[in-house]
Design an enzyme around this catalytic site. Structure first.
Site, PDB file in Angstrom:
ATOM      1  N   HIS A 378       0.820  -1.223   0.000  1.00 25.84           N
ATOM      2  CA  HIS A 378       0.000   0.000   0.000  1.00 25.84           C
ATOM      3  C   HIS A 378       0.849   1.267   0.000  1.00 25.84           C
ATOM      4  O   HIS A 378       0.335   2.366  -0.203  1.00 25.84           O
ATOM      5  CB  HIS A 378      -0.938   0.002   1.206  1.00 25.84           C
ATOM      6  CG  HIS A 378      -2.263   0.648   0.930  1.00 25.84           C
ATOM      7  ND1 HIS A 378      -2.400   1.773   0.148  1.00 25.84           N
ATOM      8  CD2 HIS A 378      -3.523   0.325   1.322  1.00 25.84           C
ATOM      9  CE1 HIS A 378      -3.664   2.134   0.091  1.00 25.84           C
ATOM     10  NE2 HIS A 378      -4.371   1.260   0.780  1.00 25.84           N
ATOM     11  N   ASP A 382      -2.400   2.256  -4.552  1.00 25.20           N
ATOM     12  CA  ASP A 382      -3.627   2.315  -3.778  1.00 25.20           C
ATOM     13  C   ASP A 382      -4.634   1.275  -4.261  1.00 25.20           C
ATOM     14  O   ASP A 382      -4.418   0.564  -5.254  1.00 25.20           O
ATOM     15  CB  ASP A 382      -4.246   3.708  -3.849  1.00 25.20           C
ATOM     16  CG  ASP A 382      -3.366   4.769  -3.202  1.00 25.20           C
ATOM     17  OD1 ASP A 382      -2.797   4.474  -2.134  1.00 25.20           O
ATOM     18  OD2 ASP A 382      -3.250   5.867  -3.762  1.00 25.20           O
TER      19      ASP A 382
END
Length: 405
Positions: A378, A382
């Protein structure tokens, strides 16, 4: 000037390695290119070569220790040098120390070694020697780190002297449950443990989905007759690898490495395929997978798997992956959280294919559905672009007609 023997980094994902066996003794003559020490990492089992002519002047890291990439393992003395020319011994921190085993009791030469329970770990060199001498590895007891079978163990059995047979048991407190066996996390298993700990510290997210793969399964069956001439049976995984390669080309953010605070988008699409072996898990690499046909991908996967199980993978075949795939579908698993293979920013976990009722153009019928799990870093990307990449993979596998070209 004395030449240091340094633990190299065979690929960006390698952080450390275990010194399995020194192949030369102090004072032995050395030629440039000679193999000096056998190293085992999570990526590969290989030998460090000498960068200079001379003699082996000193060993700084003994067998059984795990140390960082870049650590000085010892020194080669060049012509005219002596031990006094060597630098002081540096304190090397061991990442995973293996306690020295107690000396085994004497074993009569007529004794037949009895193998211990659990999985047997054999170094590639010992395996080759056993084949040359006709020694059955099933009766060899390992005396190397974590019970690893080394060359000396094979020679001992061949000579009739037995191998490291241990007897007796440690007295345990009454409150302690008796232990059947202790497996030390060293060697490949220890390196995997450290790598997985590193991976678990990465802020990652797993997205799971399923898609209709009826057409893909039908295409796979069509290829059975066509590939018979190549002595190859098509597998569902071949189609998924090919689909992932194309999706990576069209979604560059997934084909990247996270190095420090940088996300490095990579030009080559090199896919690592997880292969289970008795000692743990290896991830050989299909280089330039996006430039290969479905048949070429299938042929390379079979060859890499064969080499992995025979301890025959080269360094080049184990390094440089930009994205990985792991398959638990054959075990009946649908959904799971595959751990990242740093520095990669994504890994795809394949789940099983199940048969169930589906609807196509208002027509209910039995369809095939495949399960997919994408874990992504992450920090690097995204949820939306990760979901788009996963959708790209499933779209390419849902309609595999483009693979016929």
């Amino acid at each position: 000037m004395s030449a240091p023997i340094i633990l190299p980094q065979w690929g960006m994902g390698m952080n450390d390695g275990e010194v399995v066996k020194w192949l030369k003794n102090v004072g032995d003559p050395i030629a440039k290119g000679d193999q000096l020490v056998e190293i085992e990492s999570s990526k590969v089992n290989a030998e460090v070569e000498s960068t200079a002519d001379g003699t082996l002047g000193r060993i700084d890291v003994e067998e059984g220790r795990v140390v960082d990439v870049g650590t000085v393992l010892g020194y080669v003395l060049e012509a005219g040098e002596s031990e006094s020319d060597l630098p002081e011994i540096a304190v090397v921190e061991s990442l995973a120390s293996t306690p020295a085993p107690a000396p085994p009791p004497a074993v009569p030469s007529s004794a037949t070694p009895v193998p211990r329970s659990g999985k047997q770990i054999v170094t590639p060199r010992a395996r080759r020697l056993a084949g040359e001498l006709g020694v059955d590895l099933a009766v060899v007891i390992g005396t190397g780190p974590s019970g690893r079978v080394i060359e000396d163990d094979v020679r001992a059995v061949k000579s009739g002297g037995g191998s490291g047979v241990s007897v007796g048991a440690e007295t345990l407190p009454e409150s302690v449950v008796p232990v059947k066996e202790t497996v030390t996390l060293s060697g490949l298993r220890g390196t995997i443990a450290r790598r997985m700990t590193e991976s678990a510290s990465i802020p990652s997210v797993t997205l799971s989905t399923h898609t209709d793969v009826t057409e893909a399964i039908a295409f796979q069956r069509e290829l059975v007759k066509e590939w018979r001439q190549h002595k190859l049976r098509p597998q569902y995984q071949d189609l998924v690898i090919t689909a992932v390669a194309r999706a990576l080309k069209e979604n560059p953010i997934a084909n990247a490495h996270m190095v420090g605070d940088e996300v490095r988008i990579l030009d080559e699409v090199n896919i690592g395929i997880a292969v289970a072996i008795p000692e743990g898990l290896l991830v050989p690499v299909i280089n330039n997978a996006d430039q290969k046909s479905l048949l070429e991908v299938a042929q390379e996967v079979r060859e890499l798997a064969r080499k992995a199980k025979a301890n025959g993978l080269s360094i080049d075949e184990m390094t440089g992956s930009t994205f990985s795939i792991t398959n638990l579908g054959t075990y009946g698993i649908e959904t799971f959280n595959p751990l990242l293979n740093p520095p990669e920013v994504g890994i795809l976990g394949m789940g099983r294919v199940e048969e169930r009722v589906g609807v196509v153009a208002d027509d209910k019928s039995i369809r095939s559905f495949g399960h997919f799990n994408l874990t992504f870093d992450h920090r690097a990307w995204d949820g939306a672009p990760a979901a788009e990449f996963l959708r790209s993979v499933t779209n390419f596998i849902k309609d595999p007609s483009w693979m016929k070209n």
